[in-house]
Design an enzyme around this catalytic site. Structure first.
Site: not given
Ligand code: SER
Length: 326
Positions: A15-16, A147, A177
């Protein structure tokens, strides 16, 4: 005496964040001492050829245990997760990967007496009832996305394992990020990465959030710094463990576009908000990370101007060389 982290496993290593974290850990601890694991996506040649790589499924405990035994793992960076936008499309999958995955990692850490584990949380732990500007560390956590629900439950579960079983587990609430090596997948803050690639490649970008939606963000070097600094902090000095606010900057899509235009004057952005707008609207505008600064000395290096200049310099060079993989 604190036990040392010597044999490390990274979940979500394709992943990123996981991909760059793995390479940084390999540099720090030695290539052979850092096992990268992914689920189905093939690793990049860099990741695959620089050290061990295995496929696992974090929601299947036996696949986690097998790797701990095979590689004599003592430390885990648990980066695999379903992010906010994909989580809203498939909440059941999000629960399974994020909750059962975290539970399996914690149970493995308890049973195998691992030295330390890192489980990240997110700004998605907050919700519309949370104070939106300069959001405090200890505040209302009533997220409206699956989430976010899994991130709050994960924070609480990790804290339970610290108190009940003495498992050394740490984590911070990452903001969006921004990075150029591996594209993010399925998040709401992903626009802040895509906009750079489109600016360099096409000089225009269609944004899925409104122009004035501000969100907390961070550049990858600071994300890695936060992760390492927290993992190396003296555990006995930490009052919090898994829920540190960390941030480096806050901007709206419009403010980011204006900063990019300073380098690429012809760049244009149109705004067509989709379902991700509602997710962004439930998250903070800016974050107070003074608790992380006090407890383990957190301080970021990159602001909006410095991050933008660096992103554009790397991506423009790649584009000129025909190596912009986008
Ligand atoms: N970068 C994530 C998202 O946009 C947030 O933790 O789901």
């Amino acid at each position: 005496m604190a036990r040392e982290m010597k044999r490390i496993m990274v979940t979500g290593a394709v992943g990123q964040i996981g991909s760059e974290l793995t390479m940084a850990l390999r540099k720090k601890y030695g290539n052979d001492n850092v096992l990268a694991t992914g689920h189905k996506t093939q690793p990049s040649p860099t990741l695959r050829d620089s050290g061990p790589f295995e496929f696992i499924n974090v929601s299947k405990r036996e696949t986690v245990d097998a790797m701990i035994k095979k590689y004599n793992i003592d430390t885990i960076y648990h980066m695999s997760a379903i992010l906010s936008a994909v989580g809203e499309k498939n909440p059941q999958l999000c629960w399974d990967v994020n909750m059962n995955g975290t539970y399996n990692i914690l149970e493995a850490a308890r049973e195998h007496n691992l030295v330390r584990i890192f489980v990240p949380s997110s700004i998605a732990a907050f919700g519309p009832e949370t104070p939106r500007v300069n959001t405090p560390n200890d505040t209302i956590l009533k997220p409206k996305t699956m989430y976010g629900v899994t991130k709050v439950a994960g924070e609480l579960l990790c804290d339970y394992y610290v108190r009940r079983f003495n498992v050394d587990v740490r984590g911070c609430r990452y903001p969006g990020i921004i990075s150029y090596e591996t594209l993010p997948g399925g998040g709401t803050t992903d626009y802040a990465v895509a906009i750079f690639f489109e600016a360099v490649k096409n000089k225009s970008y269609k944004c899925f959030l409104k122009e004035d939606t501000r969100l907390p963000m961070m550049y990858m070097p600071d994300c890695l710094k936060a992760t390492f600094d927290l993992m190396e902090a003296d555990f006995s000095k930490l009052k919090h463990h898994n829920d540190f606010n960390v941030t480096a900057m806050s901007f709206s899509a419009g403010e980011l576009a204006a900063e990019i235009k300073k380098h690429i004057p012809e760049f244009t952005v149109t705004y067509e908000p989709d379902f991700r707008q509602a997710i962004a609207d439930s998250w903070p505008d800016s974050i107070d990370d003074s608790v992380a600064r006090e407890e383990w000395g957190w301080a970021p290096d990159y602001d909006l101007a410095k991050m933008t200049a660096d992103m554009l310099s790397v991506l423009s060079k790649r584009h000129a060389e025909g190596k912009l993989n986008y």
